[in-house]
Design an enzyme around this catalytic site. Structure first.
Site, mmCIF file in Angstrom:
data_model
loop_
_atom_site.group_PDB
_atom_site.id
_atom_site.type_symbol
_atom_site.label_atom_id
_atom_site.label_comp_id
_atom_site.label_asym_id
_atom_site.label_seq_id
_atom_site.Cartn_x
_atom_site.Cartn_y
_atom_site.Cartn_z
ATOM 1 N N LYS A 294 0.718 -1.236 0.015
ATOM 2 C CA LYS A 294 -0.025 0.014 0.084
ATOM 3 C C LYS A 294 0.788 1.235 -0.008
ATOM 4 C CE LYS A 294 -3.883 2.047 2.839
ATOM 5 N NZ LYS A 294 -4.866 1.900 3.840
ATOM 6 N N SER B 233 -9.474 1.915 2.768
ATOM 7 C CA SER B 233 -8.652 2.359 1.882
ATOM 8 C C SER B 233 -7.294 1.777 1.201
ATOM 9 C CB SER B 233 -7.885 3.797 2.705
ATOM 10 O OG SER B 233 -6.949 3.059 3.808
ATOM 11 N N SER C 74 -9.886 -0.406 6.892
ATOM 12 C CA SER C 74 -9.240 0.068 5.623
ATOM 13 C C SER C 74 -8.482 -1.482 5.216
ATOM 14 C CB SER C 74 -8.259 0.875 5.744
ATOM 15 O OG SER C 74 -8.928 2.214 5.486
#
Length: 414
Positions: A48, A123, A147
């Protein structure tokens, strides 16, 4: 292993125009990685884009950090590399990891591999997409209010929010320091468990012979789509049939934990962003800027009261584990919405998309309990997740139960 790496790099490049899973694909760096040894032994890993990677651009999904290149790896990345994993690139994140939809980022929305017009969830959007699309089997995400678990559920993969504080967070851009954690994401329960142990530096615990599991009635204070509830409950019934004790319970404290989440997150994230908000507000996307301005209205008194309620409410919920080992409920109450949609209809009610996506994940973030999302099935061709929650330190037990659920039905990607 070279063949696996080249296949992953080719797939990342080929599918990125359609899915936007990656901000940066590091072909040269991946090929130049040290000879793979260890439990990950050359496995391609997606990271990420809020997690630092030495010498590789890390943008936070923002325009403020568009050209930011860290000098050091985050602790989670060091653990992956030490275990023989090869980082192939940085994945799309909702801007500053501040949103559960995954469709607000400086590099555009991450798209769901099951239906590219749908959200990936966020996210940790691109990490879930990379795994679900079969580009990599492993990915690193972060989880503040859901997330890791939300995109895992929306994309049909496995994702763990670990016990709060069990993994080091150095080298990870913070959303809300008392809520944030790194989390592993993978195609199967077994692989997610392996990545978890790599990150935690531990070995699997002995599996229990019996366990006590309770279904949490999910609709008290937060509506759920009937088909999603049924699909998740069917998966729960599979676990129930193998348990020593099973039941169904209400947790009224979930409503309070859900209420506390935006207060705690709001005060903490507005502190993280205070200087940027003063100096360069024009570099934020409109939606994230609006939310940050709203977060600035949370007062210190509001925050202190929320911290106290967090302590007492979490203590109350923890007593449930005197009677139960694991709680089960849907990860999210809907399937992945269309990209850019901001309201959905659930049982005749119009609900904010963000509130819906967070409604069953954020309570466990506030409590700090570990929570694992595992594929439960599909509704209209879109994945549904079952969320398993345990007391602090019971991460391994969640994996054990999830392996029993999926032993004969590990779900593949689209």
């Amino acid at each position: 292993m070279t063949e696996d790496l080249e296949r992953a790099l080719a797939a990342a490049t080929r599918r990125n125009a359609e899915l936007n899973a990656f901000v940066t694909i590091d072909t040269d760096g991946a090929r130049a990685a040290a000879p793979p040894e260890g439990p990950l032994a050359g496995a391609p890993v997606a990271v990420k884009d809020v997690i630092d990677t030495a010498g590789l651009r890390t943008t936070m999904g923002s325009r403020h950090f568009a050209d930011h290149v860290p000098d050091h790896d985050a602790a989670a990345v060091r653990a992956v590399r030490d275990a023989g994993g090869i980082v192939i690139g940085k994945t799309t994140t909702h801007e500053y990891a501040y949103g559960p939809t995954g469709d607000r980022s400086a590099n555009g929305p991450a798209r769901n591999p099951h239906h590219p017009s749908r959200m990936s969830g966020g996210s940790s959007a691109g990490s879930a997409v990379a795994v679900a699309a079969g580009i990599t089997r492993y990915a690193l995400g972060t989880d503040t209010g859901g997330s890791v678990r939300i995109p895992a559920a929306c994309c049909g993969i496995v994702g763990l929010r670990p016990t709060l504080g069990s993994l080091p967070a150095d080298g990870v851009f913070s959303v809300a320091p008392t809520l944030d954690t790194v989390g592993p994401m993978a195609r199967t329960v077994r692989e997610c468990r392996l990545l978890w142990h790599v990150l935690a530096g531990t070995s699997p615990a002995a599996a229990p012979d019996t366990y006590r599991i309770a279904w949490v009635h999910p609709d008290s204070g937060a509506p759920v789509d009937d088909a999603v509830r049924q699909t998740a409950h069917d998966a729960f019934r599979t676990l129930r049939s193998r348990s020593d004790v099973a039941g169904e319970i209400d947790i009224p404290e979930m409503a309070e934990l859900r209420r506390l989440y935006p207060i705690l997150q709001g005060r903490e994230i507005s502190t993280v962003h205070s200087r940027r908000l003063d100096a360069e507000p024009e570099l934020y996307g409109d939606e994230v800027l609006t939310r940050l301005r709203a977060a600035q209205r949370v007062t210190e008194a509001d925050y202190e009261r929320a911290l106290e309620s967090r302590r007492t409410t979490t203590a109350s919920v923890r007593t449930l584990f005197d009677d139960w080992d694991v709680l089960a409920l849907p990860t999210v109450p809907i399937v992945a919405p269309e990209i850019d949609v901001r309201t959905v209809h659930i049982g005749g009610a119009t609900v904010d998309v963000r509130d819906a996506l967070l409604s069953y994940t954020s309570p466990w973030s506030v409590s700090g309990f570990p929570a694992l999302s595992v594929p439960a099935g599909t509704v209209d061709g879109l994945p549904v997740g079952l969320q398993l929650v345990g007391k602090p330190g019971s991460d391994d037990l969640l994996f054990t139960l999830a392996e029993r659920l999926t032993a004969t039905n590990e779900l593949g990607g689209p």
